[in-house]
Design an enzyme around this catalytic site. Structure first.
Site, PDB file in Angstrom:
ATOM      1  N   HIS A  57       0.799  -0.988   0.084  1.00 32.25           N
ATOM      2  CA  HIS A  57       0.089  -0.124  -0.064  1.00 32.25           C
ATOM      3  C   HIS A  57       0.887   1.064  -0.182  1.00 32.25           C
ATOM      4  O   HIS A  57       2.091   1.108   0.437  1.00 32.25           O
ATOM      5  CB  HIS A  57      -0.760  -0.091   1.215  1.00 32.25           C
ATOM      6  CG  HIS A  57      -1.905  -0.860   1.132  1.00 32.25           C
ATOM      7  ND1 HIS A  57      -2.957  -1.060   2.249  1.00 32.25           N
ATOM      8  CD2 HIS A  57      -2.101  -2.269   0.494  1.00 32.25           C
ATOM      9  CE1 HIS A  57      -3.553  -1.911   1.979  1.00 32.25           C
ATOM     10  NE2 HIS A  57      -3.458  -2.669   0.931  1.00 32.25           N
ATOM     11  N   GLU A  59       0.957   3.842   1.817  1.00 31.51           N
ATOM     12  CA  GLU A  59       1.467   4.124   3.040  1.00 31.51           C
ATOM     13  C   GLU A  59       2.561   3.336   3.605  1.00 31.51           C
ATOM     14  O   GLU A  59       3.490   3.985   4.123  1.00 31.51           O
ATOM     15  CB  GLU A  59       0.322   4.120   4.129  1.00 31.51           C
ATOM     16  CG  GLU A  59      -0.755   4.694   4.112  1.00 31.51           C
ATOM     17  CD  GLU A  59      -2.017   3.932   3.297  1.00 31.51           C
ATOM     18  OE1 GLU A  59      -3.236   4.312   3.859  1.00 31.51           O
ATOM     19  OE2 GLU A  59      -1.728   3.296   2.343  1.00 31.51           O
ATOM     20  N   CYS A  87      -6.039   1.916   5.915  1.00 32.34           N
ATOM     21  CA  CYS A  87      -6.638   0.493   6.166  1.00 32.34           C
ATOM     22  C   CYS A  87      -6.253  -0.065   7.711  1.00 32.34           C
ATOM     23  O   CYS A  87      -5.266   0.798   8.270  1.00 32.34           O
ATOM     24  CB  CYS A  87      -6.624  -0.453   5.076  1.00 32.34           C
ATOM     25  SG  CYS A  87      -4.804  -1.173   5.075  1.00 32.34           S
ATOM     26  N   CYS A  90      -2.333  -0.759   7.534  1.00 32.61           N
ATOM     27  CA  CYS A  90      -1.296   0.819   7.606  1.00 32.61           C
ATOM     28  C   CYS A  90      -1.646   1.474   8.752  1.00 32.61           C
ATOM     29  O   CYS A  90      -0.567   1.908   9.221  1.00 32.61           O
ATOM     30  CB  CYS A  90      -1.974   1.525   6.304  1.00 32.61           C
ATOM     31  SG  CYS A  90      -1.548   0.820   4.636  1.00 32.61           S
TER      32      CYS A  90
END
Length: 159
Positions: A57, A59, A87, A90
């Protein structure tokens, strides 16, 4: 009018540029930047499909870059700007690195870890809490996601 380069909108626009790169690469268009002392030290976008890695992701990739830039896993004096609410994975990582502040564009009511379904960033049982600012350039951040998924749905209905 003077542009305040330190403003949340300025850094969110940088995150949106990263999200656009993800969009063009046919990745879910989320972008992130990490800021320290008013300077961007990390930039990333989702690369889940490219890397065949569910943890890639925006992040997570930005955190790894920021840790390398700082020379430590602790990012206590850093702020993360991300186009969509992080999410749970993260958000957990953001607590682990002791991120000072998390600024996001649009909420994620289905899987958000910063208040959408759970607020891990400020969970009372955890050892660190991040300040949260939400809704920065919310419409632009939501639009790129909506356009991406609309395009995906239209492609599926063409077959």
């Amino acid at each position: 009018m003077m542009i305040d380069l330190q403003s949340d909108e300025h850094f969110m626009r940088e995150a949106l540029r990263q999200a656009q790169k993800a969009y063009e690469a046919d990745e879910v268009p989320v972008g992130a930047v990490v800021v320290r002392a008013g300077r961007i030290i990390a930039r990333a976008c989702n690369q889940v499909e490219l890397l065949k890695d569910a943890t890639a992701h925006a992040e997570m990739l930005a955190l790894t870059q920021a840790e390398a830039a700082v020379g430590d896993w602790r990012l206590v004096d850093c702020d993360l700007y991300v186009t969509k609410e992080p999410c749970a994975m993260c958000a957990g990582a953001l607590v682990q690195v002791r991120m000072r502040r998390v600024v996001f564009g649009c909420a994620d009511l289905q899987s958000g870890g910063a208040g959408g379904i759970i607020n891990l960033l400020q969970h009372p049982a955890l050892n660190h809490h991040c300040d949260i600012t939400s809704g920065v350039l919310q419409n632009e951040c939501a639009a790129i996601l909506q356009n991406f998924f609309r395009k995906k749905r239209n492609l599926k209905s063409d077959f």
